[in-house]
Design a protein around this motif. Structure first.
Motif, PDB file in Angstrom:
ATOM      1  N   LYS A 134      46.433  38.974  47.512  1.00  0.00           N
ATOM      2  CA  LYS A 134      46.708  37.595  47.289  1.00  0.00           C
ATOM      3  C   LYS A 134      46.820  37.036  46.078  1.00  0.00           C
ATOM      4  N   THR A 135      45.946  37.470  44.963  1.00  0.00           N
ATOM      5  CA  THR A 135      46.175  37.159  43.649  1.00  0.00           C
ATOM      6  C   THR A 135      46.316  38.216  42.645  1.00  0.00           C
ATOM      7  N   GLY A 137      46.319  39.607  38.404  1.00  0.00           N
ATOM      8  CA  GLY A 137      46.146  39.188  37.064  1.00  0.00           C
ATOM      9  C   GLY A 137      46.858  40.152  36.051  1.00  0.00           C
ATOM     10  N   PHE A 158      52.027  39.327  46.093  1.00  0.00           N
ATOM     11  CA  PHE A 158      51.138  38.426  46.039  1.00  0.00           C
ATOM     12  C   PHE A 158      51.431  36.944  46.115  1.00  0.00           C
ATOM     13  N   ASP A 159      50.700  36.113  46.353  1.00  0.00           N
ATOM     14  CA  ASP A 159      50.898  34.635  46.532  1.00  0.00           C
ATOM     15  C   ASP A 159      50.943  33.840  45.197  1.00  0.00           C
ATOM     16  N   LYS A 160      49.902  34.343  44.320  1.00  0.00           N
ATOM     17  CA  LYS A 160      49.525  33.514  43.040  1.00  0.00           C
ATOM     18  C   LYS A 160      49.384  34.786  41.867  1.00  0.00           C
ATOM     19  N   ALA A 161      49.436  34.340  40.456  1.00  0.00           N
ATOM     20  CA  ALA A 161      49.070  35.137  39.642  1.00  0.00           C
ATOM     21  C   ALA A 161      48.566  34.595  38.360  1.00  0.00           C
ATOM     22  N   LEU A 162      47.596  35.310  37.749  1.00  0.00           N
ATOM     23  CA  LEU A 162      47.130  34.606  36.698  1.00  0.00           C
ATOM     24  C   LEU A 162      47.231  35.342  35.410  1.00  0.00           C
ATOM     25  N   SER A 199      41.062  38.175  41.373  1.00  0.00           N
ATOM     26  CA  SER A 199      42.119  39.064  41.551  1.00  0.00           C
ATOM     27  C   SER A 199      41.743  40.199  42.434  1.00  0.00           C
TER      28      SER A 199
END
Length: 331
Positions: A134-135, A137, A158-162, A199
């Motif tokens: 999902k996340t 990094g 993935f839906d989001k990254a950092l 993550s």
């Protein structure tokens, strides 16, 4: 008797090869072939030029069944940005595996290395990361940080990254660029521990010489791909992170024990020997199952291998067939 040789510039190569699933599949196949034991891949010729804050690597590999083999020269001169020049450069020379004649010269300025390195990260993610990410990094803010997330998104959407970096402004810039290129929210974070904790897939892409990722941050279901440590003296991952992981995978054990995170873990006594370490090619080929469960913690240590360079160079040559791209010389 003369023969034809192709010369391509970086601009021309960017029109022929992209970071896509075809490139990932090409590099994955190369790792599978490496596990057969038939590939001839000498140790990396690595030269540190401390006075110039620079390093030069030479890599190559012969793969039985491939029409050609590449020799790649990759200089990194890290003070170059201060005089308006890129820090990385280089070229690949493709030789015929039948005659030894030069078939092509790719003046890629490191572009093909960037693509094959990012593709290797995607192979590691596809083989070792949890099925659902999902996340994701990334630790680092340079070209490879961007490419690694793009590559990971191809195989684990993935839906989001950092993004974390030592320079918050560069991290914000990378996050902005990645939001546009990936089409998902990408956030710059100031706390690397927070990045890891949120993550399921983390990629480290820095030239750090001291760990930037602590073993205390590991959590069930985490996969880490460490690709910044490719020279003796570099170290991104706390050696104890390898000890606490359920599985440690290297692109090439003999190389990682000299240049990668495995070297630091062996030196610290966190890993006693190489008997518990697996090569990525063995996971690709099915000789080793890789991740066994959703809660496993896995680490992949990538130092960059010559077989990747031969794979991407011969891939370029195939894509050039029947086209007039580049300059043809009779030599």
């Amino acid at each position: 008797m003369t023969h034809d040789m192709k010369i391509l510039t970086e601009t021309e190569l960017r029109q022929v090869v992209h970071l896509d699933l075809a490139a990932v599949d090409c590099i994955e196949k190369a790792f599978g072939l490496l596990s057969t034991g038939k590939v001839v891949m000498p140790p990396v010729l690595s030269m540190a030029l401390k006075d110039a804050n620079a390093e030069v690597d030479v890599k190559t590999a012969y793969v039985p069944g491939f029409d050609g083999f590449a020799i790649k020269v990759s200089p990194g001169f890290f003070d170059n940005p201060s005089i308006g020049l890129p820090s990385l450069n280089g070229l690949m020379i493709l030789f015929s595996a039948k005659t030894g004649l030069v078939e092509a010269m790719f003046l890629d300025n490191g572009y093909l290395t960037d693509v094959r390195t990012a593709a290797a990260g995607a192979v590691a993610a596809r083989q070792l990361a949890p099925k659902v990410v999902k996340t994701a990094g990334v630790m680092g803010t340079g070209v490879q940080a961007r490419l690694q997330l793009q590559a990971a998104h191809l195989v684990r959407p993935f839906d989001k990254a950092l993004v974390w970096g030592r320079d918050p402004d560069k991290a914000k810039a990378a996050a902005t660029d990645l939001t546009k290129s990936l089409g998902v929210p990408v956030e710059a974070v100031e706390d690397p521990e927070r990045l890891v904790s949120l993550s399921q897939l983390v990629v480290t892409t820095t030239p750090a010489t001291e760990p930037i990722l602590s073993a205390d941050w590991l959590h069930p279901g985490l996969h880490i791909t460490a690709m910044g440590s490719d020279q003796e003296g570099k170290n991104e991952i706390d050696p104890n992170a390898l000890r606490r992981s359920d599985l440690v995978v290297c692109d090439r054990i003999a190389q990682c024990e000299l240049l990668g995170e495995l070297r630091s873990a062996l030196a610290a006594g966190a890993v006693q020997d190489q008997s518990s370490v697996v090569e990525l090619g063995d996971v690709v080929s099915g000789k080793h199952p890789g991740r066994r469960g959703d809660d496993d913690i896995t680490v992949c240590d990538l130092t960059g291998t010559g077989v990747q360079d031969t794979a991407i160079a011969t891939y370029v040559r195939r894509r050039l067939a029947g086209t007039d791209t580049g300059t043809t010389l009779s030599v």
